[in-house]
Design an enzyme around this catalytic site. Structure first.
Site, PDB file in Angstrom:
ATOM      1  N   CYS A 162       0.830  -1.219   0.000  1.00 22.71           N
ATOM      2  CA  CYS A 162       0.000   0.000   0.000  1.00 22.71           C
ATOM      3  C   CYS A 162       0.859   1.261   0.000  1.00 22.71           C
ATOM      4  CB  CYS A 162      -0.910   0.001   1.217  1.00 22.71           C
ATOM      5  SG  CYS A 162      -2.037  -1.402   1.254  1.00 22.71           S
ATOM      6  N   ASN A 178     -10.266   0.258   0.605  1.00 24.29           N
ATOM      7  CA  ASN A 178      -8.804   0.339   0.625  1.00 24.29           C
ATOM      8  C   ASN A 178      -8.292  -0.121  -0.737  1.00 24.29           C
ATOM      9  OD1 ASN A 178      -6.068  -0.327   0.867  1.00 24.29           O
ATOM     10  ND2 ASN A 178      -6.250  -0.949   3.007  1.00 24.29           N
ATOM     11  N   HIS A 236      -2.728   6.939   3.693  1.00 25.68           N
ATOM     12  CA  HIS A 236      -3.225   5.759   2.984  1.00 25.68           C
ATOM     13  C   HIS A 236      -4.610   5.419   3.533  1.00 25.68           C
ATOM     14  CE1 HIS A 236      -3.902   1.794   1.612  1.00 25.68           C
ATOM     15  NE2 HIS A 236      -3.537   1.207   2.733  1.00 25.68           N
TER      16      HIS A 236
HETATM   17  C1  LIG Z   1      -9.915  -6.130  10.193  1.00 27.10           C
HETATM   18  C2  LIG Z   1     -10.454  -5.431  11.441  1.00 27.10           C
HETATM   19  C3  LIG Z   1     -11.592  -4.503  11.052  1.00 27.10           C
HETATM   20  C4  LIG Z   1     -10.989  -6.500  12.380  1.00 27.10           C
HETATM   21  O1  LIG Z   1     -11.422  -5.865  13.564  1.00 27.10           O
HETATM   22  P1  LIG Z   1     -10.974  -6.408  14.973  1.00 27.10           P
HETATM   23  O2  LIG Z   1     -11.676  -5.602  15.986  1.00 27.10           O
HETATM   24  O3  LIG Z   1      -9.477  -6.488  15.015  1.00 27.10           O
HETATM   25  O4  LIG Z   1     -11.615  -7.846  14.880  1.00 27.10           O
HETATM   26  P2  LIG Z   1     -11.190  -9.178  15.604  1.00 27.10           P
HETATM   27  O5  LIG Z   1     -10.570 -10.074  14.598  1.00 27.10           O
HETATM   28  O6  LIG Z   1     -10.435  -8.912  16.889  1.00 27.10           O
HETATM   29  O7  LIG Z   1     -12.624  -9.696  16.009  1.00 27.10           O
HETATM   30  C5  LIG Z   1     -13.479  -8.993  16.918  1.00 27.10           C
HETATM   31  C6  LIG Z   1     -14.853  -9.602  16.851  1.00 27.10           C
HETATM   32  O8  LIG Z   1     -15.467  -9.290  15.596  1.00 27.10           O
HETATM   33  C7  LIG Z   1     -15.793 -10.502  14.890  1.00 27.10           C
HETATM   34  N1  LIG Z   1     -15.510 -10.249  13.484  1.00 27.10           N
HETATM   35  C8  LIG Z   1     -14.297 -10.276  12.871  1.00 27.10           C
HETATM   36  N2  LIG Z   1     -14.457  -9.958  11.572  1.00 27.10           N
HETATM   37  C9  LIG Z   1     -15.769  -9.739  11.380  1.00 27.10           C
HETATM   38  C10 LIG Z   1     -16.513  -9.354  10.254  1.00 27.10           C
HETATM   39  N3  LIG Z   1     -15.975  -9.138   9.052  1.00 27.10           N
HETATM   40  N4  LIG Z   1     -17.843  -9.181  10.419  1.00 27.10           N
HETATM   41  C11 LIG Z   1     -18.435  -9.372  11.612  1.00 27.10           C
HETATM   42  N5  LIG Z   1     -17.774  -9.743  12.725  1.00 27.10           N
HETATM   43  C12 LIG Z   1     -16.444  -9.915  12.595  1.00 27.10           C
HETATM   44  C13 LIG Z   1     -14.908 -11.576  15.480  1.00 27.10           C
HETATM   45  O9  LIG Z   1     -15.508 -12.831  15.353  1.00 27.10           O
HETATM   46  C14 LIG Z   1     -14.843 -11.133  16.929  1.00 27.10           C
HETATM   47  O10 LIG Z   1     -16.025 -11.515  17.579  1.00 27.10           O
HETATM   48  P3  LIG Z   1     -15.995 -11.942  19.142  1.00 27.10           P
HETATM   49  O11 LIG Z   1     -15.546 -10.721  19.888  1.00 27.10           O
HETATM   50  O12 LIG Z   1     -17.418 -12.313  19.395  1.00 27.10           O
HETATM   51  O13 LIG Z   1     -15.030 -13.069  19.223  1.00 27.10           O
HETATM   52  C15 LIG Z   1      -9.372  -4.631  12.201  1.00 27.10           C
HETATM   53  O14 LIG Z   1      -8.406  -5.489  12.728  1.00 27.10           O
HETATM   54  C16 LIG Z   1      -8.703  -3.618  11.364  1.00 27.10           C
HETATM   55  O15 LIG Z   1      -9.323  -2.661  10.962  1.00 27.10           O
HETATM   56  N6  LIG Z   1      -7.378  -3.786  11.114  1.00 27.10           N
HETATM   57  C17 LIG Z   1      -6.654  -2.946  10.246  1.00 27.10           C
HETATM   58  C18 LIG Z   1      -6.751  -3.543   8.912  1.00 27.10           C
HETATM   59  C19 LIG Z   1      -6.403  -2.589   7.827  1.00 27.10           C
HETATM   60  O16 LIG Z   1      -6.938  -1.528   7.712  1.00 27.10           O
HETATM   61  N7  LIG Z   1      -5.485  -2.986   7.031  1.00 27.10           N
HETATM   62  C20 LIG Z   1      -5.045  -2.200   5.963  1.00 27.10           C
HETATM   63  C21 LIG Z   1      -3.691  -2.642   5.653  1.00 27.10           C
HETATM   64  S1  LIG Z   1      -2.897  -1.516   4.624  1.00 27.10           S
END
Ligand SMILES: CC(C)(COP(=O)(O)OP(=O)(O)OC[C@H]1O[C@@H](n2cnc3c(N)ncnc32)[C@H](O)[C@@H]1OP(=O)(O)O)[C@@H](O)C(=O)NCCC(=O)NCCS
Length: 334
Positions: free
Chosen positions: A121, A285, A254
């Site tokens: 990215c 993204n 970004h």
């Molecule tokens: C991907 C992202 C949104 C996931 O959010 P998170 O809060 O870290 O999610 P987690 O994996 O810890 O899961 C939290 C909860 O949401 C749930 N969950 C995860 N993905 C889900 C989805 N797509 N839809 C619904 N629920 C979801 C999980 O099952 C978990 O549930 P629980 O608490 O009951 O166990 C987050 O990590 C994020 O924004 N990361 C940055 C990614 C990014 O922008 N990358 C760009 C790279 S350049």
């Protein structure tokens, strides 16, 4: 030992014109959730994303890059025959060989040196820095920098960590000589010890020759790293440009995720009233294309103006990152 001559070029450089290509098809969260076990509300709350665009079969990566590049040339008033180098940043050109950049150069009618940059990215901001140094070093007068992705072909639509995040599009700028410096020194680096955090792996669609690989991401690790480590990098870029945070008109990070943008902006203690790019809400993204697409959105919506001073920062797979202060370039038709 023979004495070798070296070139020297422009005293100062800037982005002279911007062009973008947004695919025609808008995809809502509800459509993504027809396959993904998620909801519109969860996606908006966790990422800020409301819609994104997926390119169709008639919108290839090469097509999108060429159209964005043509628009950038038009904005800059520079002919394809004047381009000395084409730098194309992408993670979603299907082959390592041939690279995409020479094919795009050929489509434009250019025989310029042309190569791809693989910095995830952060690729566009890497390309921008290299382009500026090529012009200052005298090895090119004008350089085309393109960020382009067709991530929809690299998605596992059932992967809850990636399927709703990534999307398609292209943005391009022409870098050339300028009376005033419009591209500040780059602050950049990498942390390969975290290279496992964002990867491409053989995916669920492995039987399909069109998209045998999918993006995988440890989203929580990215979230723990980006808003904090990137604040130091952004401060370095501002200090290297010899300005203060209060001199900035716009912040264009970004477009990874709205929560990362908001946390990074808070950590940077940006001046009140600064315009902050939030194109991720409409575009998702788009990886290497996200920074030029976000600048275009700000110009189109009147949130930023040509000539504004903006802080760019991009980060992602590698983990790689690059940041610089720039002057916002003209956009044809705005
Ligand atoms: C991907 C992202 C949104 C996931 O959010 P998170 O809060 O870290 O999610 P987690 O994996 O810890 O899961 C939290 C909860 O949401 C749930 N969950 C995860 N993905 C889900 C989805 N797509 N839809 C619904 N629920 C979801 C999980 O099952 C978990 O549930 P629980 O608490 O009951 O166990 C987050 O990590 C994020 O924004 N990361 C940055 C990614 C990014 O922008 N990358 C760009 C790279 S350049």
């Amino acid at each position: 030992m023979a004495k070798i001559s070296q070139r020297s070029g422009a005293a100062a450089t800037a982005m002279l014109g911007l062009g973008v290509y947004r695919p025609k098809r808008v995809v809502t969260n509800d459509e993504v959730c027809e396959v993904l076990d998620s909801s519109d509300e969860w996606i908006q709350t966790r990422s800020g994303i409301r819609t994104r665009r997926y390119a169709g079969e008639d919108e290839t990566l090469i097509d999108m890059a060429t159209l964005a590049a043509q628009a950038a040339l038009e904005s800059a008033g520079v002919g394809a025959d004047q381009i000395g180098t084409v730098i194309l940043a992408t993670s979603t050109h299907a082959q390592h060989t041939p690279a995409a950049a020479p094919i795009v150069a050929d489509r434009l009618g250019s025989k310029a040196a042309a190569f791809d940059v693989a910095a995830g990215c952060a690729g566009f901001c890497h390309g921008l820095s290299v382009a500026s140094d090529l012009v200052r070093g005298g090895n090119a007068t004008y350089v085309l920098v393109i960020g382009v992705e067709k991530l929809s072909l690299f998605l596992d639509p059932t992967d809850r960590g990636t399927a709703f995040i990534f999307a398609d599009g292209a943005g391009a700028v022409v870098v050339g000589p300028s009376e005033e410096a419009g591209i500040g020194p780059v602050a950049w680096g990498s942390d390969g010890s975290q290279s496992h955090v964002i990867t491409q792996e053989p995916g669920c669609q492995a039987s399909d020759a069109e998209h045998p690989m999918v993006v995988r991401m440890e989203g929580t690790a990215v979230f723990r790293w980006a808003p904090f480590a990137m604040a130091d990098v952004a401060r370095d870029a501002v200090a290297s440009a010899g300005i203060e945070m209060t001199d900035l008109d716009a912040f264009v990070p970004h477009q990874a995720n709205l929560r990362i943008t908001e946390t990074l902006a808070r950590n940077l203690k940006l001046p009140e009233g600064i315009a902050i790019a939030r194109d991720v809400q409409d575009s998702g993204n788009t990886s290497a294309a996200s920074v030029p697409l976000a600048i275009e959105a700000m110009l189109r919506k009147g949130e930023a103006s040509v000539g504004d001073t903006a802080l760019l920062i991009a980060f992602g797979a590698g983990l790689s990152y690059a940041s610089q202060v720039v002057t916002i370039p003209p956009l044809a038709g705005v």
